[in-house]
Motif scaffolding. Sequence first.
Motif, PDB file in Angstrom:
ATOM      1  N   PRO A   2      10.607  -2.654  -2.634  1.00  0.00           N
ATOM      2  CA  PRO A   2       9.540  -2.068  -3.456  1.00  0.00           C
ATOM      3  C   PRO A   2       9.408  -2.881  -4.628  1.00  0.00           C
ATOM      4  N   GLN A   3       8.159  -3.246  -5.050  1.00  0.00           N
ATOM      5  CA  GLN A   3       7.539  -3.958  -6.156  1.00  0.00           C
ATOM      6  C   GLN A   3       6.882  -2.909  -7.300  1.00  0.00           C
ATOM      7  N   SER A   4       6.267  -1.865  -6.697  1.00  0.00           N
ATOM      8  CA  SER A   4       5.740  -0.867  -7.462  1.00  0.00           C
ATOM      9  C   SER A   4       6.075   0.525  -6.848  1.00  0.00           C
ATOM     10  N   SER A   5       5.493   1.361  -7.617  1.00  0.00           N
ATOM     11  CA  SER A   5       5.532   2.981  -7.145  1.00  0.00           C
ATOM     12  C   SER A   5       4.733   3.030  -5.765  1.00  0.00           C
ATOM     13  N   THR A   6       4.036   2.110  -5.268  1.00  0.00           N
ATOM     14  CA  THR A   6       3.240   2.581  -4.273  1.00  0.00           C
ATOM     15  C   THR A   6       3.245   1.241  -3.091  1.00  0.00           C
ATOM     16  N   GLY A   7       3.844  -0.077  -3.632  1.00  0.00           N
ATOM     17  CA  GLY A   7       3.859  -0.852  -2.667  1.00  0.00           C
ATOM     18  C   GLY A   7       5.170  -1.658  -2.912  1.00  0.00           C
ATOM     19  N   ALA A   8       5.456  -2.415  -1.627  1.00  0.00           N
ATOM     20  CA  ALA A   8       6.553  -3.174  -1.186  1.00  0.00           C
ATOM     21  C   ALA A   8       6.308  -4.731  -0.491  1.00  0.00           C
ATOM     22  N   GLN A   9       7.284  -5.402  -0.669  1.00  0.00           N
ATOM     23  CA  GLN A   9       7.265  -6.862  -0.201  1.00  0.00           C
ATOM     24  C   GLN A   9       7.657  -6.446   1.288  1.00  0.00           C
ATOM     25  N   VAL A  10       7.120  -6.963   2.389  1.00  0.00           N
ATOM     26  CA  VAL A  10       7.566  -6.756   3.702  1.00  0.00           C
ATOM     27  C   VAL A  10       8.291  -7.959   4.250  1.00  0.00           C
ATOM     28  N   ILE A  11       9.684  -7.844   4.568  1.00  0.00           N
ATOM     29  CA  ILE A  11      10.483  -8.795   5.053  1.00  0.00           C
ATOM     30  C   ILE A  11      10.479  -8.593   6.664  1.00  0.00           C
ATOM     31  N   VAL A  12      10.013  -9.245   7.537  1.00  0.00           N
ATOM     32  CA  VAL A  12      10.212  -9.543   9.117  1.00  0.00           C
ATOM     33  C   VAL A  12      11.360 -10.464   9.473  1.00  0.00           C
ATOM     34  N   GLN A  13      12.390  -9.950  10.199  1.00  0.00           N
ATOM     35  CA  GLN A  13      13.396 -11.206  10.544  1.00  0.00           C
ATOM     36  C   GLN A  13      13.594 -11.897   9.468  1.00  0.00           C
ATOM     37  N   GLY A  14      14.069 -11.634   8.379  1.00  0.00           N
ATOM     38  CA  GLY A  14      14.460 -12.413   7.200  1.00  0.00           C
ATOM     39  C   GLY A  14      13.624 -13.062   6.465  1.00  0.00           C
ATOM     40  N   GLN A  15      12.137 -13.283   6.629  1.00  0.00           N
ATOM     41  CA  GLN A  15      11.228 -14.134   6.225  1.00  0.00           C
ATOM     42  C   GLN A  15      10.163 -13.158   5.548  1.00  0.00           C
ATOM     43  N   ILE A  16       9.345 -13.498   4.269  1.00  0.00           N
ATOM     44  CA  ILE A  16       8.202 -12.862   3.868  1.00  0.00           C
ATOM     45  C   ILE A  16       7.302 -12.664   4.760  1.00  0.00           C
ATOM     46  N   ALA A  17       6.727 -11.425   5.164  1.00  0.00           N
ATOM     47  CA  ALA A  17       5.529 -11.277   5.825  1.00  0.00           C
ATOM     48  C   ALA A  17       4.421 -10.729   5.162  1.00  0.00           C
ATOM     49  N   GLY A  18       4.576 -10.696   3.674  1.00  0.00           N
ATOM     50  CA  GLY A  18       3.408 -10.247   2.935  1.00  0.00           C
ATOM     51  C   GLY A  18       3.750  -8.971   2.108  1.00  0.00           C
ATOM     52  N   HIS A  19       2.762  -8.248   1.596  1.00  0.00           N
ATOM     53  CA  HIS A  19       2.933  -7.329   0.658  1.00  0.00           C
ATOM     54  C   HIS A  19       1.801  -6.268   1.111  1.00  0.00           C
ATOM     55  N   GLN A  20       2.506  -4.975   1.013  1.00  0.00           N
ATOM     56  CA  GLN A  20       1.592  -3.591   1.720  1.00  0.00           C
ATOM     57  C   GLN A  20       1.837  -2.604   0.849  1.00  0.00           C
ATOM     58  N   GLU A  21       0.692  -1.821   0.550  1.00  0.00           N
ATOM     59  CA  GLU A  21       0.703  -0.478  -0.080  1.00  0.00           C
ATOM     60  C   GLU A  21       1.363   0.482   0.968  1.00  0.00           C
ATOM     61  N   ALA A  22       2.016   1.591   0.529  1.00  0.00           N
ATOM     62  CA  ALA A  22       2.495   2.403   1.318  1.00  0.00           C
ATOM     63  C   ALA A  22       1.788   2.923   2.418  1.00  0.00           C
ATOM     64  N   ALA A  23       0.539   3.316   2.118  1.00  0.00           N
ATOM     65  CA  ALA A  23      -0.558   3.944   2.895  1.00  0.00           C
ATOM     66  C   ALA A  23      -0.603   2.920   4.068  1.00  0.00           C
ATOM     67  N   ALA A  24      -1.061   1.663   3.725  1.00  0.00           N
ATOM     68  CA  ALA A  24      -1.315   0.440   4.880  1.00  0.00           C
ATOM     69  C   ALA A  24      -0.040   0.504   5.768  1.00  0.00           C
ATOM     70  N   PHE A  25       1.077   0.397   4.894  1.00  0.00           N
ATOM     71  CA  PHE A  25       2.330   0.077   5.999  1.00  0.00           C
ATOM     72  C   PHE A  25       2.463   1.276   6.911  1.00  0.00           C
ATOM     73  N   GLY A  26       2.167   2.379   6.326  1.00  0.00           N
ATOM     74  CA  GLY A  26       2.322   3.543   7.503  1.00  0.00           C
ATOM     75  C   GLY A  26       1.446   3.496   8.347  1.00  0.00           C
ATOM     76  N   LYS A  27       0.085   2.946   8.162  1.00  0.00           N
ATOM     77  CA  LYS A  27      -0.829   2.812   9.398  1.00  0.00           C
ATOM     78  C   LYS A  27      -0.260   1.531  10.362  1.00  0.00           C
ATOM     79  N   ASN A  28       0.167   0.618   9.719  1.00  0.00           N
ATOM     80  CA  ASN A  28       0.507  -0.524  10.505  1.00  0.00           C
ATOM     81  C   ASN A  28       2.100  -0.772  11.139  1.00  0.00           C
ATOM     82  N   LYS A  29       2.832   0.173  10.834  1.00  0.00           N
ATOM     83  CA  LYS A  29       4.249  -0.064  11.124  1.00  0.00           C
ATOM     84  C   LYS A  29       4.658  -0.026  12.308  1.00  0.00           C
ATOM     85  N   ALA A  30       3.744   0.384  13.220  1.00  0.00           N
ATOM     86  CA  ALA A  30       4.176   0.518  14.626  1.00  0.00           C
ATOM     87  C   ALA A  30       3.969  -0.913  15.281  1.00  0.00           C
ATOM     88  N   ALA A  31       3.280  -1.775  14.596  1.00  0.00           N
ATOM     89  CA  ALA A  31       3.259  -3.102  15.043  1.00  0.00           C
ATOM     90  C   ALA A  31       4.283  -4.017  14.815  1.00  0.00           C
TER      91      ALA A  31
END
Length: 485
Positions: A81-110
Motif C-alpha cells: 500500500p502506498q495510499s488509502s486506495t492504491g498499492a504497488q503490485v509485485i509479481v513474482q518478486g518484481q514491480i509490475a506497476g501501481h493500481q488503485e484498489a478498484a482496478a486491482f479488483g477488476k484485474n486480479k484474476a489475470a
Amino acid sequence: MTKAIMIQGTGSNVGKSMIVAGLIRACVRRGLRVCPFKPQNMSNNAAVTADGGEIGRAQALQARAAGLDPHTDMNPILLKPQSSTGAQVIVQGQIAGHQEAAAFGKNKAALMPAVLESFQRLAQRCDLIIVEGAGSPAETNLRAGDIANMGFATAAGVPVILMGDIDRGGVIAQIVGTQAVMSAEDNALVRGFAVNKFRGDRSLFDAGRDDIARRTGWPSLGVIPWFDRAHRLPAEDVMDLPGRATSGGTGCVIAVPRLPRISNFDDLDPLAAEPGVDLRVIMPGSPLPVDADLVLMVGSKATIADLAAFRAEGWDIDLAAHLRRGGRVLGLCGGYQMLGRAISDPEGIEGAPGSVAGLGHLEIETVMAPIKHLSLKDGIHTASGAAVSGYEIHIGETAGPDTGRAWLEFEGRPEGAASRNGQVQGCYMHGLFSSDAFRKAYLAELGARSEIAFELGVDDALDALADHVEAHFDIELMLKLAEEV
C-alpha cells in the motif's frame, strides 16, 4: 507426490502466519520437506530473496521455519500500500506497476496464472505445501476473480482448514457465519476448523467447540492457546504495532514515530527484545518523548506523504528539540531520505511529480527513480569493526556532503551518511540490528548493553511454537486431510 493444505482465517490478523510457521517447523521435524506459500499478500513488511526479488516478511519467517532460503515463488503476488486506495503490485518478486484498489479488483484474476506457476514450481521441490490465505473467504464482495482464498483453493485443488480468533470475541459466529455466506462449492473445500488465541481454561470452551462442529459439520483440529513468545517473532503486519508500542525493557529509550505507511518495521524486533532497551512506538497524537536517547525513523512506502504526516503531528518540532538536548537520530531507508535537505520525485513515482523540503538534519538530497534496489549484503560497522548483515529494498538515489561521513561499509563500498557532530545518521540498509555484534556496538554508544542473541532467539521461538501447535493442534489429522496437487 506433493500434498497441500491451506489455512484460511475468518478475518485478518487471526494468527494464520504464526500458526503456519509453527506447523511448518513441526512437519519438518517429522522428516517432511515443507514449503510455505501465500498466493497474495498485502504488506509493507517485505523481505529480499536470494533470487533477487521481494516477498512478504511472514513468508520469509515461514521459509526459515522450513529451513529454506526465502524464494519469490513462496509469495508470488505482494501488494504494498502506498495510499488509502492504491498499492504497488509485485509479481513474482518484481514491480509490475501501481493500481488503485478498484482496478486491482477488476484485474486480479489475470494474475492467477503467475500464482499457479509459482505454486507448481514449489510442488516439484517438497513433500508438503502449507498455504496461507489472506483476509477472509467470507468477503463475498471479493470472491469474483479471487486469487487469495477460495479462488486459489478451487483453481489448485487444495483443501482448506478455517481458523477463527477467539481473542477478538464471537468466534462461533466467525466460523459458522463464514460457512453461511460461502457458496456450497467453496464450503465443500473446507475440511475442518481450528480456534486460535485462547486464554484461560480451554475446557470452558468445549461446548463452544462442539457447537461449531455440530452447526458446520466440520471436525475440530484444535483450540490453540495464546502463544506467549509471539513477541519474539517478527510482527505479522502493521496491525500488531499498537500492541508492541512498549517493549517492556528498561534503560535506553528509543522512540519510533509510527508513520501511516511505515514499512519493514521488523527492524524494531531485535531492539524490542533487549531488556536494556525501552522501545516506544509513538502513535499519532502523542509527542516524541523528551527522555528519548534515540529517535529511530524507520522505512516508509510513501516517503513524501509520510514526511507530510510527520510534520502534521508536530514531530519535526519535537525532533529539533531532541537534537538541541543532545539526543541521537537514526534514519533507515525512507527515514534516511526524510532527514535530508530535499526529496524530489520528478517522475511522480509516489504521487504528483515535484519536490519537497526534507527535515534538513543531514546534508543530503534524494531523487526518486523507477529502479528499485533489492539486495542482500554483508559488511562492517566502521567505528567498531563489528560485522553486520542487511538488505536494501528502496527506490531513490541519495547524495550530498554528509555521505562523505559514511558509517557503514558493505562489500568494500561506503554506506550511509552522518552529520558533522555525529548526532544524526542514516543509511539504506535494513536488518542491521539483527546482527548481534553491530547491535552491541551501537547500543554501547547509547550507554546500553546488549544482552541477547537475537537470531538464536528467533529459532528458539520457532521451536517453542512448533511444540505449542504439536500440543494443541491435530497435525496428524491435518496431514490426512492434505491432498495431492
